[in-house]
Design a protein around this motif. Structure first.
Motif, short mmCIF file in Angstrom:
data_model
loop_
_atom_site.label_atom_id
_atom_site.label_comp_id
_atom_site.label_asym_id
_atom_site.label_seq_id
_atom_site.Cartn_x
_atom_site.Cartn_y
_atom_site.Cartn_z
N THR A 229 0.86 -1.17 0.00
CA THR A 229 0.00 0.00 0.00
C THR A 229 0.90 1.23 0.00
OG1 THR A 229 -1.91 1.05 1.07
CG2 THR A 229 -0.16 0.27 2.51
N THR A 230 0.34 2.36 -0.37
CA THR A 230 1.12 3.60 -0.44
C THR A 230 0.51 4.65 0.47
OG1 THR A 230 1.82 3.16 -2.73
CG2 THR A 230 1.97 5.43 -1.96
N VAL A 231 1.37 5.28 1.26
CA VAL A 231 0.96 6.38 2.13
C VAL A 231 1.63 7.64 1.62
CG1 VAL A 231 0.96 7.28 4.48
CG2 VAL A 231 0.77 4.82 4.10
N THR A 232 0.86 8.72 1.47
CA THR A 232 1.39 10.00 1.03
C THR A 232 1.34 10.98 2.18
OG1 THR A 232 0.62 9.61 -1.24
CG2 THR A 232 1.17 11.87 -0.64
N LEU A 233 2.50 11.54 2.53
CA LEU A 233 2.61 12.47 3.65
C LEU A 233 3.17 13.80 3.16
CD1 LEU A 233 4.12 9.48 4.57
CD2 LEU A 233 3.39 10.41 6.76
N VAL A 234 2.63 14.89 3.69
CA VAL A 234 3.11 16.23 3.35
C VAL A 234 3.81 16.83 4.55
CG1 VAL A 234 2.49 18.54 2.55
CG2 VAL A 234 1.21 16.56 1.71
N PHE A 235 5.06 17.22 4.34
CA PHE A 235 5.84 17.88 5.38
C PHE A 235 5.95 19.37 5.03
CE2 PHE A 235 6.95 13.48 5.70
CZ PHE A 235 7.24 13.25 7.04
N SER A 236 5.42 20.21 5.89
CA SER A 236 5.49 21.65 5.65
C SER A 236 6.92 22.14 5.77
CB SER A 236 4.60 22.39 6.66
OG SER A 236 5.15 22.26 7.97
N ASP A 237 7.14 23.39 5.41
CA ASP A 237 8.46 24.00 5.52
C ASP A 237 8.98 23.89 6.95
OD1 ASP A 237 10.29 26.26 3.90
OD2 ASP A 237 10.25 26.54 6.08
N VAL A 394 7.72 -2.49 -7.03
CA VAL A 394 8.33 -2.04 -5.79
C VAL A 394 9.17 -3.17 -5.21
CG1 VAL A 394 7.86 -1.21 -3.45
CG2 VAL A 394 6.43 -0.47 -5.35
N SER A 395 10.33 -2.82 -4.65
CA SER A 395 11.21 -3.83 -4.07
C SER A 395 10.55 -4.50 -2.87
CB SER A 395 12.53 -3.19 -3.62
OG SER A 395 12.32 -2.37 -2.49
N ALA A 396 11.10 -5.63 -2.49
CA ALA A 396 10.53 -6.38 -1.36
C ALA A 396 10.56 -5.57 -0.07
CB ALA A 396 11.31 -7.68 -1.18
N LEU A 397 11.59 -4.73 0.11
CA LEU A 397 11.70 -3.95 1.34
C LEU A 397 10.88 -2.67 1.31
CD1 LEU A 397 15.47 -4.28 2.34
CD2 LEU A 397 13.49 -5.45 3.30
N GLY A 398 10.49 -2.22 0.12
CA GLY A 398 9.67 -1.01 0.02
C GLY A 398 10.36 0.11 -0.71
N GLN A 399 9.68 1.23 -0.78
CA GLN A 399 10.15 2.36 -1.57
C GLN A 399 9.70 3.67 -0.96
OE1 GLN A 399 10.10 2.61 -6.22
NE2 GLN A 399 8.11 3.31 -5.53
N VAL A 400 10.58 4.68 -1.01
CA VAL A 400 10.27 6.02 -0.53
C VAL A 400 10.61 7.01 -1.64
CG1 VAL A 400 10.77 7.79 1.20
CG2 VAL A 400 10.84 5.36 1.84
N LEU A 401 9.63 7.79 -2.06
CA LEU A 401 9.84 8.82 -3.09
C LEU A 401 9.64 10.19 -2.44
CD1 LEU A 401 7.80 7.31 -6.09
CD2 LEU A 401 10.20 6.91 -5.49
N THR A 419 5.80 3.33 0.02
CA THR A 419 5.10 2.09 -0.36
C THR A 419 5.69 0.93 0.42
OG1 THR A 419 4.69 2.95 -2.60
CG2 THR A 419 4.48 0.58 -2.28
N LEU A 420 4.83 0.29 1.21
CA LEU A 420 5.23 -0.81 2.10
C LEU A 420 4.09 -1.82 2.19
CD1 LEU A 420 6.62 1.25 5.14
CD2 LEU A 420 8.01 -0.13 3.58
N PRO A 421 4.36 -3.01 2.72
CA PRO A 421 3.25 -3.89 3.09
C PRO A 421 2.32 -3.15 4.06
CG PRO A 421 5.31 -5.10 3.13
CD PRO A 421 5.67 -3.67 2.91
N ARG A 422 1.03 -3.43 3.99
CA ARG A 422 0.03 -2.65 4.71
C ARG A 422 0.31 -2.55 6.22
NH1 ARG A 422 -5.26 -0.90 4.21
NH2 ARG A 422 -6.43 -0.88 6.16
N ASP A 423 0.62 -3.69 6.86
CA ASP A 423 0.82 -3.66 8.30
C ASP A 423 2.02 -2.80 8.68
OD1 ASP A 423 2.53 -5.51 7.10
OD2 ASP A 423 2.73 -6.69 8.95
#
Length: 448
Positions: A229-237, A394-401, A419-423
């Motif tokens: 699954t993919t989680v999208t996070l926004v980090f402000s300035d 996506v690789s087995a360990l996951g991905q961060v963009l 992007t990581l496994p859901r749990d």
């Protein structure tokens, strides 16, 4: 879920002018090592507020796309092997595939409830046929929302383009739509294959980078079909500045302060390692950086220029973000022109046409900070309200963009797609370091 999207038609869009007969484009060694990957991008646009007839928007965009393609013969061509059994593009005006679709409800409602599975419905993709000469390497999907709003999805094989190229192409399409001309045309030329006359003499090759590619190439391709699954996070300035402060080396100076990419990638390296059960140390991680500027290439260079490199860290102390960020910074600093030229020259000499999957083993953290998707304006002053990027598989360990945020959010603000496994994704969002920064979660694992 399929009833949310209704597919109207799939058609082929060709350029308005024929390409030079017999024209071909060779692919670089960096291109060829991305053969097993593909890209997907989704841009969301709000309604202009002006009433339109059904299909009016897609017709306009289809016509401007045909004009844009006259400057992108590599996109309208097809894959073919040369005499050395290496991929090249034969320019034959075969065109790209366009899918037209409509979605129920409004764009705002969609964004409130979107998750990875739903979002990927907005960007059509087909795997390579057993006869690649008939396979379209690029796909565009236009999805109009019944109650207003538009989603533009682009997918393509990574063999031909990286995220910078994909963004550049959509930007050229938008400029052609609005201004009837392309503001920044692409340039198709080879990567530098030899050092200039003033290169360093007797320089020790960057063996760590070469060894990372050597190891990745020697490993068999093992794509894990895990439910990610993919989680999208926004980090402000302010949040990014706080993260940089957390990652600041002890007794460090301003010159030793980590960059936003180094601080954020260190943050997620630490958090993901913890949720994967690592007690002493961190999971294996590789960073992925755009080397256009390092190699002195024009911004309009069309081709792969993303390079992977392994990050090493020994003697890690639990939740020590400073150590993680410093290790990443050390690797980034070593990826200079000489080091990248060492890699390119080694790949040219050792190219044995073996298939590789550069993101198959490690956790991958990619810097997409150089792309500028929020400058892609298809209608006067109507900018995208959200942009998503995917590098598949996506690789087995996951991905961060790590991507730029909307300009109005602040100079250092960033969007991070994990992007990581859901749990593991759920546990990551609950990690103390993430909670301390309190980023805004746009796409969550708990969407209905």
């Amino acid at each position: 879920m399929a009833e949310l999207i209704t597919f109207i038609c799939k058609r082929t869009v060709v350029s308005t002018k024929p390409v030079q007969a017999g024209k071909t484009y060779p692919l670089s060694v960096l291109d060829r090592h991305m053969e097993e990957n593909h890209l997907r991008m989704v841009l969301y646009y709000p309604s202009t507020g002006v009433p339109t007839k059904p299909g009016e928007i897609t017709t306009k965009l289809r016509e401007s796309l045909a004009v844009t393609l006259t400057n992108y013969p590599i996109i309208t061509g097809r894959l073919q092997k040369n005499d050395e059994e290496q991929w090249m593009i034969k320019c034959n005006d075969a065109g790209l595939r366009m899918i037209e679709a409509k979605a129920r409800g409004s764009l705002e409602e969609w964004l409130r409830n979107v998750d990875r599975e739903k979002e990927l419905m907005l960007v059509y993709w087909e795997e390579m046929y057993h006869k690649p000469y008939f396979w379209s390497t690029f796909y565009v999907q236009l999805t109009e929302f019944e109650d207003g709003g538009l989603a533009i999805g682009l997918s393509c094989t990574h063999l031909l383009a990286d995220q910078t190229c994909a963004t550049m192409f959509i930007k050229a399409w938008a400029d052609t739509t609005v201004f009837s001309k392309m503001m920044h045309p692409p340039f198709f030329y080879p990567l530098p294959s030899q050092r200039p006359g003033n290169g360093k003499l007797n320089q020790t090759p960057y063996t760590a980078l070469i060894n990372h590619y050597k190891t990745s190439i020697s490993k068999s391709i093992d794509i894990v079909d895990a439910k990610h699954t993919t989680v999208t996070l926004v980090f402000s300035d302010d949040m990014v500045r706080a993260c940089i402060a957390m990652a600041q080396p002890i007794d460090g100076t301003d010159k030793s302060s980590p960059t936003p990419f180094e601080a954020l990638s260190g943050l997620f390296w630490v958090c993901i390692s913890k949720v994967k059960g690592m007690r002493n140390g961190l999971v294996d991680m590789s960073i992925r950086m755009d080397m256009r500027k390092v190699l002195g290439l024009d911004k309009g260079f069309f081709g792969n220029c993303m390079v992977y490199n392994k990050v090493h860290l020994e003697g890690f102390q639990e939740d020590n973000l400073s150590q993680a960020a410093s290790s990443i910074g050390e690797v980034v600093a070593k990826m200079d022109r000489e080091g990248i030229m060492d890699l390119i020259e080694w790949l040219v000499c050792k190219d044995d046409r073996s298939r590789s999957l550069m993101n198959s083993c490690d956790l991958i953290c990619a810097s997409l900070e150089g792309v500028d998707p929020f400058s892609i304006i298809f209608e006067d002053v109507i900018v995208p309200i959200r942009v998503s990027c995917y590098v598949e598989p996506v690789s087995a360990l996951g991905q961060v963009l790590i991507l730029p945020a909307k300009p109005g959010d602040g100079e250092l603000s960033r969007v991070v797609m994990v992007t990581l496994p859901r749990d593991e994704a759920i546990k990551m969002c609950e990690h103390d370091l993430i909670l301390r920064l309190s980023p805004t979660i746009l796409m969550d694992v708990n969407k209905p």
